[in-house]
Design an enzyme around this catalytic site. Structure first.
Site, PDB file in Angstrom:
ATOM      1  N   ASP A  38       0.786  -1.301   0.098  1.00 26.09           N
ATOM      2  CA  ASP A  38      -0.069  -0.138  -0.056  1.00 26.09           C
ATOM      3  C   ASP A  38       1.014   1.260   0.034  1.00 26.09           C
ATOM      4  O   ASP A  38       1.842   1.398   0.934  1.00 26.09           O
ATOM      5  CB  ASP A  38      -0.919   0.050   1.450  1.00 26.09           C
ATOM      6  CG  ASP A  38      -2.033   0.927   1.334  1.00 26.09           C
ATOM      7  OD1 ASP A  38      -3.158   0.705   0.518  1.00 26.09           O
ATOM      8  OD2 ASP A  38      -1.690   2.150   1.713  1.00 26.09           O
ATOM      9  N   ASN A  46      -2.462  12.698  -5.013  1.00 25.22           N
ATOM     10  CA  ASN A  46      -3.560  13.220  -5.450  1.00 25.22           C
ATOM     11  C   ASN A  46      -4.069  14.456  -5.252  1.00 25.22           C
ATOM     12  O   ASN A  46      -4.366  15.316  -6.179  1.00 25.22           O
ATOM     13  CB  ASN A  46      -4.726  11.919  -5.414  1.00 25.22           C
ATOM     14  CG  ASN A  46      -4.472  10.934  -6.356  1.00 25.22           C
ATOM     15  OD1 ASN A  46      -3.821  10.978  -7.255  1.00 25.22           O
ATOM     16  ND2 ASN A  46      -5.269   9.786  -6.095  1.00 25.22           N
ATOM     17  N   HIS A  51      -4.448  14.234 -10.002  1.00 25.14           N
ATOM     18  CA  HIS A  51      -4.787  12.666 -10.317  1.00 25.14           C
ATOM     19  C   HIS A  51      -3.859  12.220 -11.606  1.00 25.14           C
ATOM     20  O   HIS A  51      -3.376  11.227 -11.675  1.00 25.14           O
ATOM     21  CB  HIS A  51      -6.143  12.465 -10.684  1.00 25.14           C
ATOM     22  CG  HIS A  51      -7.026  12.594  -9.403  1.00 25.14           C
ATOM     23  ND1 HIS A  51      -7.125  11.551  -8.565  1.00 25.14           N
ATOM     24  CD2 HIS A  51      -7.971  13.402  -8.858  1.00 25.14           C
ATOM     25  CE1 HIS A  51      -8.048  11.867  -7.570  1.00 25.14           C
ATOM     26  NE2 HIS A  51      -8.491  12.947  -7.777  1.00 25.14           N
ATOM     27  N   ASP A  55      -1.528   9.164 -11.274  1.00 24.65           N
ATOM     28  CA  ASP A  55      -1.418   8.132 -12.090  1.00 24.65           C
ATOM     29  C   ASP A  55       0.070   7.778 -12.634  1.00 24.65           C
ATOM     30  O   ASP A  55       0.294   6.586 -12.570  1.00 24.65           O
ATOM     31  CB  ASP A  55      -2.367   8.373 -13.394  1.00 24.65           C
ATOM     32  CG  ASP A  55      -3.825   8.208 -13.189  1.00 24.65           C
ATOM     33  OD1 ASP A  55      -4.139   8.036 -12.041  1.00 24.65           O
ATOM     34  OD2 ASP A  55      -4.814   8.615 -14.120  1.00 24.65           O
ATOM     35  N   GLU A  81      -4.487   2.667  -4.739  1.00 31.76           N
ATOM     36  CA  GLU A  81      -2.779   2.691  -4.259  1.00 31.76           C
ATOM     37  C   GLU A  81      -2.495   1.324  -3.735  1.00 31.76           C
ATOM     38  O   GLU A  81      -1.377   1.074  -3.129  1.00 31.76           O
ATOM     39  CB  GLU A  81      -2.439   3.689  -3.636  1.00 31.76           C
ATOM     40  CG  GLU A  81      -3.098   3.291  -2.101  1.00 31.76           C
ATOM     41  CD  GLU A  81      -4.363   4.130  -1.698  1.00 31.76           C
ATOM     42  OE1 GLU A  81      -4.801   4.186  -0.698  1.00 31.76           O
ATOM     43  OE2 GLU A  81      -5.333   4.188  -2.823  1.00 31.76           O
TER      44      GLU A  81
END
Length: 178
Positions: A38, A46, A51, A55, A81
């Site tokens: 994680d 973000n 975003h 990405d 994530e």
């Protein structure tokens, strides 16, 4: 079969392949270990950078996963994530070294525009009567423990049980309907 953003295997493929992997282990293959990875504080990425940059971080994490693990290890993006790795290792120490190698690579990598990004990792050995959700839950508990104790670390569920930090009820062999 593959996540559209990262190109890694997706969760549906994990569910489809899990029992096959258990069968291979039962047939005398090396022990299988399931790791949940994680990204620490990904919401900050973000929220702070957008975003599109988030990405890009996910794409680079996928690239680092591919370089850190062996070709035969199975790499999955579970969503958001969160990533899952199924790897073969004869001993817990070998599995832990593989996950630690990835964690260290993440810590050392400087993500463009974002800087350092770390991960918390939890892993567990697959048991003969495991189902996918029971194995995932054990590894996920170890991730949660890592996050509660400072993040950017690798924790083994089995070791946490042995040291008495975790108490568990055996859920292997249970059937999950929903």
């Amino acid at each position: 079969e593959h996540d559209t953003l990262t190109g890694l295997l997706n969760r549906k493929t994990f569910d489809d392949q899990f029992l096959k992997c258990l069968g291979e282990q039962a047939a005398g293959g090396a022990a299988l270990w399931l790791g949940v990875i994680d990204i620490d504080h990904f919401k900050r990425v973000n929220d702070g950078f957008g975003h599109l940059i988030g990405d890009e971080v996910l794409l680079l994490v996928a690239r680092l996963l591919r370089s850190a693990f062996r070709h035969g290890d199975r790499l999955y993006r579970f969503g958001g994530e969160e990533f899952v790795v199924l790897l073969r290792a004869d001993a817990r120490e070998h599995a832990e070294l593989a996950f630690e190698r990835f964690r260290a690579q993440m810590e050392a990598f400087c993500f463009p525009q974002v800087g350092p990004v770390t991960v918390s990792v939890g892993f567990t050995r697959l048991r003969p009567l495991d189902n996918a959700s029971a194995a995932f839950e054990r590894a996920d508990q170890a991730v949660y423990h890592a996050k509660q104790h400072g993040r950017n670390q690798v924790r083994c569920h089995d070791a946490l049980v042995e040291t008495g930090e975790f108490h568990e009820e055996d859920k292997s062999g249970e059937i999950e309907l929903f």
